[in-house]
Design a protein around this motif. Sequence first.
Motif, PDB file in Angstrom:
ATOM      1  N   ARG A   1       0.812  -1.227   0.000  1.00 51.35           N
ATOM      2  CA  ARG A   1       0.000   0.000   0.000  1.00 51.35           C
ATOM      3  C   ARG A   1       0.839   1.268   0.000  1.00 51.35           C
ATOM      4  O   ARG A   1       0.424   2.283  -0.552  1.00 51.35           O
ATOM      5  N   THR A   2       1.998   1.245   0.640  1.00 54.27           N
ATOM      6  CA  THR A   2       2.826   2.447   0.738  1.00 54.27           C
ATOM      7  C   THR A   2       3.862   2.552  -0.368  1.00 54.27           C
ATOM      8  O   THR A   2       4.567   3.554  -0.447  1.00 54.27           O
ATOM      9  N   SER A   3       3.928   1.555  -1.221  1.00 55.03           N
ATOM     10  CA  SER A   3       4.861   1.604  -2.339  1.00 55.03           C
ATOM     11  C   SER A   3       4.421   2.672  -3.332  1.00 55.03           C
ATOM     12  O   SER A   3       3.219   2.860  -3.547  1.00 55.03           O
ATOM     13  N   PRO A   4       5.372   3.346  -3.964  1.00 55.78           N
ATOM     14  CA  PRO A   4       4.993   4.306  -5.005  1.00 55.78           C
ATOM     15  C   PRO A   4       4.470   3.609  -6.272  1.00 55.78           C
ATOM     16  O   PRO A   4       3.862   4.240  -7.124  1.00 55.78           O
ATOM     17  N   LEU A   5       4.680   2.297  -6.367  1.00 56.68           N
ATOM     18  CA  LEU A   5       4.193   1.532  -7.509  1.00 56.68           C
ATOM     19  C   LEU A   5       2.698   1.274  -7.346  1.00 56.68           C
ATOM     20  O   LEU A   5       2.215   1.125  -6.220  1.00 56.68           O
ATOM     21  N   THR A   6       1.982   1.203  -8.450  1.00 56.55           N
ATOM     22  CA  THR A   6       0.537   1.002  -8.365  1.00 56.55           C
ATOM     23  C   THR A   6       0.026  -0.145  -9.227  1.00 56.55           C
ATOM     24  O   THR A   6      -1.045  -0.675  -8.971  1.00 56.55           O
ATOM     25  N   ARG A   7       0.776  -0.532 -10.233  1.00 52.27           N
ATOM     26  CA  ARG A   7       0.307  -1.582 -11.143  1.00 52.27           C
ATOM     27  C   ARG A   7       0.657  -2.964 -10.586  1.00 52.27           C
ATOM     28  O   ARG A   7       1.705  -3.162  -9.980  1.00 52.27           O
ATOM     29  N   HIS A   8      -0.233  -3.898 -10.839  1.00 49.72           N
ATOM     30  CA  HIS A   8      -0.108  -5.238 -10.284  1.00 49.72           C
ATOM     31  C   HIS A   8       1.266  -5.864 -10.546  1.00 49.72           C
ATOM     32  O   HIS A   8       1.959  -6.259  -9.602  1.00 49.72           O
ATOM     33  N   MET A   9       1.658  -5.960 -11.800  1.00 49.98           N
ATOM     34  CA  MET A   9       2.917  -6.648 -12.103  1.00 49.98           C
ATOM     35  C   MET A   9       4.143  -5.864 -11.655  1.00 49.98           C
ATOM     36  O   MET A   9       5.167  -6.462 -11.334  1.00 49.98           O
ATOM     37  N   GLU A  10       4.050  -4.558 -11.595  1.00 51.18           N
ATOM     38  CA  GLU A  10       5.156  -3.764 -11.041  1.00 51.18           C
ATOM     39  C   GLU A  10       5.373  -4.137  -9.587  1.00 51.18           C
ATOM     40  O   GLU A  10       6.509  -4.327  -9.140  1.00 51.18           O
ATOM     41  N   LEU A  11       4.285  -4.248  -8.859  1.00 55.36           N
ATOM     42  CA  LEU A  11       4.364  -4.613  -7.437  1.00 55.36           C
ATOM     43  C   LEU A  11       4.866  -6.045  -7.258  1.00 55.36           C
ATOM     44  O   LEU A  11       5.691  -6.312  -6.380  1.00 55.36           O
ATOM     45  N   VAL A  12       4.386  -6.960  -8.081  1.00 52.59           N
ATOM     46  CA  VAL A  12       4.844  -8.352  -8.001  1.00 52.59           C
ATOM     47  C   VAL A  12       6.349  -8.418  -8.245  1.00 52.59           C
ATOM     48  O   VAL A  12       7.093  -9.039  -7.470  1.00 52.59           O
ATOM     49  N   ASN A  13       6.802  -7.767  -9.305  1.00 54.15           N
ATOM     50  CA  ASN A  13       8.238  -7.794  -9.616  1.00 54.15           C
ATOM     51  C   ASN A  13       9.068  -7.126  -8.530  1.00 54.15           C
ATOM     52  O   ASN A  13      10.171  -7.581  -8.213  1.00 54.15           O
ATOM     53  N   TRP A  14       8.561  -6.076  -7.943  1.00 49.24           N
ATOM     54  CA  TRP A  14       9.248  -5.386  -6.846  1.00 49.24           C
ATOM     55  C   TRP A  14       9.390  -6.312  -5.629  1.00 49.24           C
ATOM     56  O   TRP A  14      10.476  -6.403  -5.035  1.00 49.24           O
ATOM     57  N   LEU A  15       8.316  -6.998  -5.265  1.00 52.07           N
ATOM     58  CA  LEU A  15       8.397  -7.932  -4.133  1.00 52.07           C
ATOM     59  C   LEU A  15       9.390  -9.052  -4.413  1.00 52.07           C
ATOM     60  O   LEU A  15      10.115  -9.491  -3.521  1.00 52.07           O
ATOM     61  N   LYS A  16       9.449  -9.503  -5.659  1.00 49.17           N
ATOM     62  CA  LYS A  16      10.374 -10.569  -6.023  1.00 49.17           C
ATOM     63  C   LYS A  16      11.823 -10.094  -5.970  1.00 49.17           C
ATOM     64  O   LYS A  16      12.679 -10.774  -5.400  1.00 49.17           O
ATOM     65  N   THR A  17      12.099  -8.933  -6.541  1.00 50.63           N
ATOM     66  CA  THR A  17      13.490  -8.484  -6.630  1.00 50.63           C
ATOM     67  C   THR A  17      13.992  -7.853  -5.339  1.00 50.63           C
ATOM     68  O   THR A  17      15.125  -8.088  -4.935  1.00 50.63           O
ATOM     69  N   GLU A  18      13.171  -7.063  -4.684  1.00 52.87           N
ATOM     70  CA  GLU A  18      13.615  -6.343  -3.484  1.00 52.87           C
ATOM     71  C   GLU A  18      13.453  -7.141  -2.197  1.00 52.87           C
ATOM     72  O   GLU A  18      14.158  -6.891  -1.226  1.00 52.87           O
ATOM     73  N   HIS A  19      12.511  -8.071  -2.181  1.00 50.27           N
ATOM     74  CA  HIS A  19      12.210  -8.783  -0.936  1.00 50.27           C
ATOM     75  C   HIS A  19      12.345 -10.291  -1.047  1.00 50.27           C
ATOM     76  O   HIS A  19      12.120 -11.003  -0.070  1.00 50.27           O
ATOM     77  N   GLY A  20      12.700 -10.796  -2.235  1.00 48.65           N
ATOM     78  CA  GLY A  20      12.983 -12.211  -2.398  1.00 48.65           C
ATOM     79  C   GLY A  20      11.791 -13.148  -2.378  1.00 48.65           C
ATOM     80  O   GLY A  20      11.961 -14.348  -2.179  1.00 48.65           O
ATOM     81  N   LEU A  21      10.591 -12.629  -2.602  1.00 47.73           N
ATOM     82  CA  LEU A  21       9.427 -13.499  -2.629  1.00 47.73           C
ATOM     83  C   LEU A  21       9.374 -14.258  -3.937  1.00 47.73           C
ATOM     84  O   LEU A  21       9.838 -13.781  -4.976  1.00 47.73           O
ATOM     85  N   GLY A  22       8.783 -15.439  -3.874  1.00 41.70           N
ATOM     86  CA  GLY A  22       8.525 -16.193  -5.086  1.00 41.70           C
ATOM     87  C   GLY A  22       7.359 -15.559  -5.836  1.00 41.70           C
ATOM     88  O   GLY A  22       6.574 -14.792  -5.269  1.00 41.70           O
ATOM     89  N   HIS A  23       7.222 -15.903  -7.102  1.00 41.97           N
ATOM     90  CA  HIS A  23       6.192 -15.286  -7.939  1.00 41.97           C
ATOM     91  C   HIS A  23       4.776 -15.524  -7.396  1.00 41.97           C
ATOM     92  O   HIS A  23       3.979 -14.592  -7.304  1.00 41.97           O
TER      93      HIS A  23
END
Length: 70
Positions: free
Chosen positions: A31-53
């Motif tokens: 919610r506090t991320s400057p990103l708003t689009r679904h796949m932008e957020l998914v990719n951000w969580l994967k690259t910055e926080h190491g979550l799986g897809h």
Amino acid sequence: MTAPVKGPASYFPSIEKKYGRPVAEWQELIRTSPLTRHMELVNWLKTEHGLGHGHANALVAHTLAGSGGA
């Protein structure tokens, strides 16, 4: 008897166990991320926080659906 959890929320117990943070914290990050689009957020969580897809996708889908997001 309680109905089984379905959809994105069915991933939440394994997300909390694997990454060591409550789902509420992940949702707040989304919610506090400057990103708003679904796949932008998914990719951000994967690259910055190491979550799986799948985990990242479930968190974003559930969070955006609950907040009326993009």
